[in-house]
Scaffold this active site. Structure first.
Site, PDB file in Angstrom:
ATOM      1  N   PRO A  93       5.216   4.462   9.439  1.00 46.34           N
ATOM      2  CA  PRO A  93       5.902   3.483  10.299  1.00 46.34           C
ATOM      3  C   PRO A  93       6.792   2.556   9.479  1.00 46.34           C
ATOM      4  CG  PRO A  93       3.566   3.619  10.848  1.00 46.34           C
ATOM      5  CD  PRO A  93       3.748   4.414   9.600  1.00 46.34           C
ATOM      6  N   GLY A  94       7.960   2.256  10.031  1.00 45.47           N
ATOM      7  CA  GLY A  94       8.860   1.291   9.399  1.00 45.47           C
ATOM      8  C   GLY A  94       9.780   1.860   8.351  1.00 45.47           C
ATOM      9  N   THR A  95       9.845   3.190   8.204  1.00 42.22           N
ATOM     10  CA  THR A  95      10.702   3.770   7.164  1.00 42.22           C
ATOM     11  C   THR A  95      12.106   4.079   7.666  1.00 42.22           C
ATOM     12  OG1 THR A  95       9.696   5.917   7.667  1.00 42.22           O
ATOM     13  CG2 THR A  95       8.828   4.710   5.781  1.00 42.22           C
ATOM     14  N   GLY A  96      12.409   3.811   8.927  1.00 42.55           N
ATOM     15  CA  GLY A  96      13.780   3.929   9.403  1.00 42.55           C
ATOM     16  C   GLY A  96      14.078   5.197  10.169  1.00 42.55           C
ATOM     17  N   LYS A  97      13.097   5.804  10.811  1.00 42.34           N
ATOM     18  CA  LYS A  97      13.338   7.052  11.537  1.00 42.34           C
ATOM     19  C   LYS A  97      14.267   6.824  12.731  1.00 42.34           C
ATOM     20  CE  LYS A  97       8.895   7.708  12.094  1.00 42.34           C
ATOM     21  NZ  LYS A  97       8.347   6.639  11.255  1.00 42.34           N
ATOM     22  N   THR A  98      13.961   5.823  13.545  1.00 36.49           N
ATOM     23  CA  THR A  98      14.806   5.537  14.710  1.00 36.49           C
ATOM     24  C   THR A  98      16.184   5.066  14.282  1.00 36.49           C
ATOM     25  OG1 THR A  98      12.810   4.897  15.926  1.00 36.49           O
ATOM     26  CG2 THR A  98      14.926   4.235  16.848  1.00 36.49           C
ATOM     27  N   GLU A 134     -10.698 -15.547  -9.241  1.00 40.19           N
ATOM     28  CA  GLU A 134      -9.345 -15.045  -9.511  1.00 40.19           C
ATOM     29  C   GLU A 134      -9.051 -15.027 -11.008  1.00 40.19           C
ATOM     30  OE1 GLU A 134      -7.791 -13.608  -7.215  1.00 40.19           O
ATOM     31  OE2 GLU A 134      -9.170 -14.296  -5.656  1.00 40.19           O
ATOM     32  N   HIS A 185     -10.366 -11.790 -12.371  1.00 36.94           N
ATOM     33  CA  HIS A 185      -9.420 -10.689 -12.172  1.00 36.94           C
ATOM     34  C   HIS A 185      -8.284 -10.754 -13.193  1.00 36.94           C
ATOM     35  CE1 HIS A 185     -11.117  -8.980  -8.569  1.00 36.94           C
ATOM     36  NE2 HIS A 185     -11.033 -10.113  -7.882  1.00 36.94           N
ATOM     37  N   ASP A 214     -13.490  -6.441  -2.819  1.00 35.41           N
ATOM     38  CA  ASP A 214     -13.438  -5.763  -4.115  1.00 35.41           C
ATOM     39  C   ASP A 214     -14.451  -4.623  -4.175  1.00 35.41           C
ATOM     40  OD1 ASP A 214     -11.541  -7.619  -4.903  1.00 35.41           O
ATOM     41  OD2 ASP A 214     -13.057  -9.006  -5.648  1.00 35.41           O
TER      42      ASP A 214
END
Length: 647
Positions: free
Chosen positions: A208-213, A429, A432, A504
């Site tokens: 979704p959202g990769t520009g097919k339409t 944090e 990490h 995590d």
């Protein structure tokens, strides 16, 4: 449509006027009928007794009105054989020569006649109006019922292109594939002279959202032909046969407008494999799919209609739909690489006031794994943040915050936390960050924050140096250490663990299981794929995992997963124990500033960052080496951002 609406409104007002007039006439006539009525024999007796002063009558009417001395009135009516009241009184021996009673004969009133006529006509007109209105309603209902079988595709004229190929970035290979379709539509004779057949269909596949339409609209804009757009779900209704009827109507319209393009978005709504229905194999959806198959490659193959369809679930489509002759080409639209992301950012920042120091290349690095829609949303969120802050131009800070907003959600500034929770988050944090800094196969640190966003209390983000499509075992193992750094830091500093490492632990378990069962990275089990996922095609989701191994192997799988996680936990413990002073310094810096960058972290260390090991290239005499590559997010690997999960 407007004239029909006006006419229908006029009919309603006419019926309302008839009703009101009928009611008024009824009231008038009712009011007139309140006078007492007597018989003709009583009239003659009253005349003989001298009580009646005047008798009023009307030419041609049998009704008479009697006026008494006290000016009261009564009504009566002549019999059918009586011609007039004068003749009737004379026949009964009454002499009217003295003027008593006075006979007042009036001429017939046209208004009275009209009232009488209206009294008859208005109820009739009212009934006729109601009948016509009901017929119109019934006709409209029939038309609406018949319109179920009509296609609901939206037609975009080809002479007004709104999107061109230059407006689509980051999918260069897909544009090249579809450029040939445009040439087929523009210059069919060029290919017909060589015996080439025009492609019947192009299937756009991608997340979704990769520009097919957007890409399909660009094809229509470049070709300059009519463009029919419809969603797969618009074919199917509750009535049997409606979907197939709509498919026929859609292709009939397309043939009348040929050459043209028919775009079916989310075709998996009707294109799923046949025989997979929960309520039986031959349902409405399958009838619709059968009609699509016939229209795309049936007996009538001489039409210049190209079908472009889009889906993000090609695995559930029916094989008959994917064969050559129907969808001749499958164009893959994947998430863009770093160059594609930079081009997409250029498209979406075009025309917007951007500060000169904004580096789209750096933003493209930070947004690894973003789709085109994500990047468009990022730029839009950056513009909104700039406007909210009163800026005249969009700055780097605005866009960086927009990226955080898209990835993790908005800042939760109103969230009140205790001093202890703030320090626990900071050390989590920092754990990490320190492990990432000391691991050679983890990307450089970009940003560490303890500001709550969305469901996370804080996060640590690394910045990929390049797009990667492979990942080695050593990189997986370092990723496990990086993900466990937060929990280990809490254990070392507070001698206590919290729920902050929930996300995590889920990521670590998922990676370790995939290493053992899918990637063949277990020394004892070897390169064997363990477990077969079962999926119900009709639902389009995974419902179970079939065990194709014994209970003994299941025990070994659990042991290997435990071994990988325990080893990573021990490595994280060793790193943070050795650099505990850096851990404390970084946590205090986070408490003070709440957000720090990779440069702030590097300032705490004296030694250089470890470099990934290199592998010599066989057959090269110059001693060239390569570094192991890490697979990018676009293959479904988890994002090890070290986010703090909610308690």
């Amino acid at each position: 449509m407007g004239e029909r609406k006006i006419w229908r409104n006029s009919l309603v007002w006419l019926v309302l006027a008839v009703v009101l007039l009928t009611v008024w006439l009824t009231l008038v006539r009712g009011a007139g009928n309140k006078t007492e009525e007597i018989s003709i024999s009583q009239v003659i007796q009253e005349v003989k007794s001298g009580k009646i002063e005047t008798i009023r009558t009307q030419q041609g009417s049998a009704d008479i009105t009697l006026v008494y001395a006290d000016e009261s009135e009564k009504r009566s009516r002549l019999d059918g054989n009586d011609q007039s009241i004068t003749a009737l009184l004379a026949a009964n021996g009454e002499d009217l020569s003295d003027g008593r009673p006075r006979i007042d004969v009036r001429r017939a009133s046209s208004w009275g006649n009209w009232i009488g006529a209206f009294g008859f006509l208005l109820p009739t007109l009212f009934l006729i109006g109601i009948f016509v209105f009901m017929m119109r309603q019934a006709q409209g209902s029939n038309n609406q019922a018949l319109s179920f079988g009509k296609s609901r595709a939206r037609l975009f004229s080809g002479n007004k292109p709104t999107v061109r190929f230059e407006d689509v970035a980051g999918v260069q290979e897909a544009k090249e594939e579809l450029a040939e379709v445009v040439e087929f539509l523009k210059f069919p004779e060029k290919f017909a002279s060589l015996g080439a057949r025009i492609p019947r269909g192009v299937l756009l596949v991608g997340p979704p959202g990769t520009g097919k339409t957007l890409l399909s609209r660009a094809v229509a804009g470049e070709a300059g032909v009519p463009f029919f757009s419809i969603s797969g779900s618009e074919f199917v209704e509750m009535f049997v046969g409606v979907g197939a009827s709509r498919v026929r109507d859609l292709f009939d319209q397309a043939k009348r407008n040929a050459p043209c393009i028919v775009f079916v978005d989310e075709i998996d709504a009707v294109g799923r494999q046949r025989g997979a229905g929960l309520g039986g194999s031959h349902d409405e959806r399958e009838q619709t799919l059968n009609q699509i198959l016939v229209e795309m490659d049936g007996f009538d193959t001489n039409t210049n209609v190209i079908v472009i369809a889009a889906t993000n679930r090609p695995d559930v489509l029916d094989p008959a739909l994917l064969r050559p002759g129907r969808f001749d080409r499958q164009v893959i639209l994947d998430r863009p690489d770093i160059q594609g992301r930079e081009q997409i950012l250029k498209v979406h920042t075009k025309g917007k006031p951007i500060e000169r120091d904004v580096s789209l290349h750096t933003l493209a690095k930070v947004t690894a794994g973003f789709s085109g829609a994500d990047l468009e949303n990022t730029v839009n969120e950056g513009a909104i943040l700039a406007a909210r802050r009163g800026h005249k131009m969009i700055s780097t800070v605005d866009l960086e915050d927009a990226i955080d907003r898209v990835v993790a959600g908005p800042e939760r500034k109103s969230r009140l936390i205790t001093e202890r929770e703030k320090y626990v988050t900071a050390y989590h944090e920092a754990g990490h960050a320190v492990t990432a800094r000391m691991l050679a196969n983890v990307d450089p640190l970009h940003k560490i924050t303890i500001v709550a966003r969305g469901m996370m209390g804080g996060y640590t983000r690394v910045l990929p140096t390049e797009d990667r499509h492979l990942m080695t075992k050593s990189q997986f193992e370092d990723s496990l250490v990086f993900a466990l750094g937060g929990r280990v830091a809490e254990q070392l500093v507070f001698d206590e663990i919290s729920t902050g490492a929930q996300n995590d632990i889920q990521q670590v378990t998922n990676i370790a299981r995939k290493m053992v069962t899918e990637y063949g990275m277990s020394e004892s089990l070897g390169p064997v794929a363990l477990g077969h996922k079962e999926e119900l095609v009709f639902l389009g989701r995974e419902i179970s995992e079939q065990r194709n191994y014994s209970d003994e192997i299941a025990v070994k799988i659990d042991q290997e997963i435990r071994k990988l996680i325990d080893t990573a936990y021990q490595r994280a413990t060793d790193i943070l124990t050795e650099h505990k002073d850096k851990l404390i310094a970084m946590a205090n810096l986070l408490v003070e500033k709440e957000t720090i960058t990779g440069a702030d972290v590097e300032a705490l260390f004296d030694s250089p960052r470890p470099e990934p090991r290199t592998v010599p290239i066989p057959g090269r005499s110059d001693g060239a080496t390569i570094k192991p590559q890490e697979e990018d997010k676009l293959h479904g690997l988890p994002d090890l951002s070290g986010g703090l999960a909610p308690a």
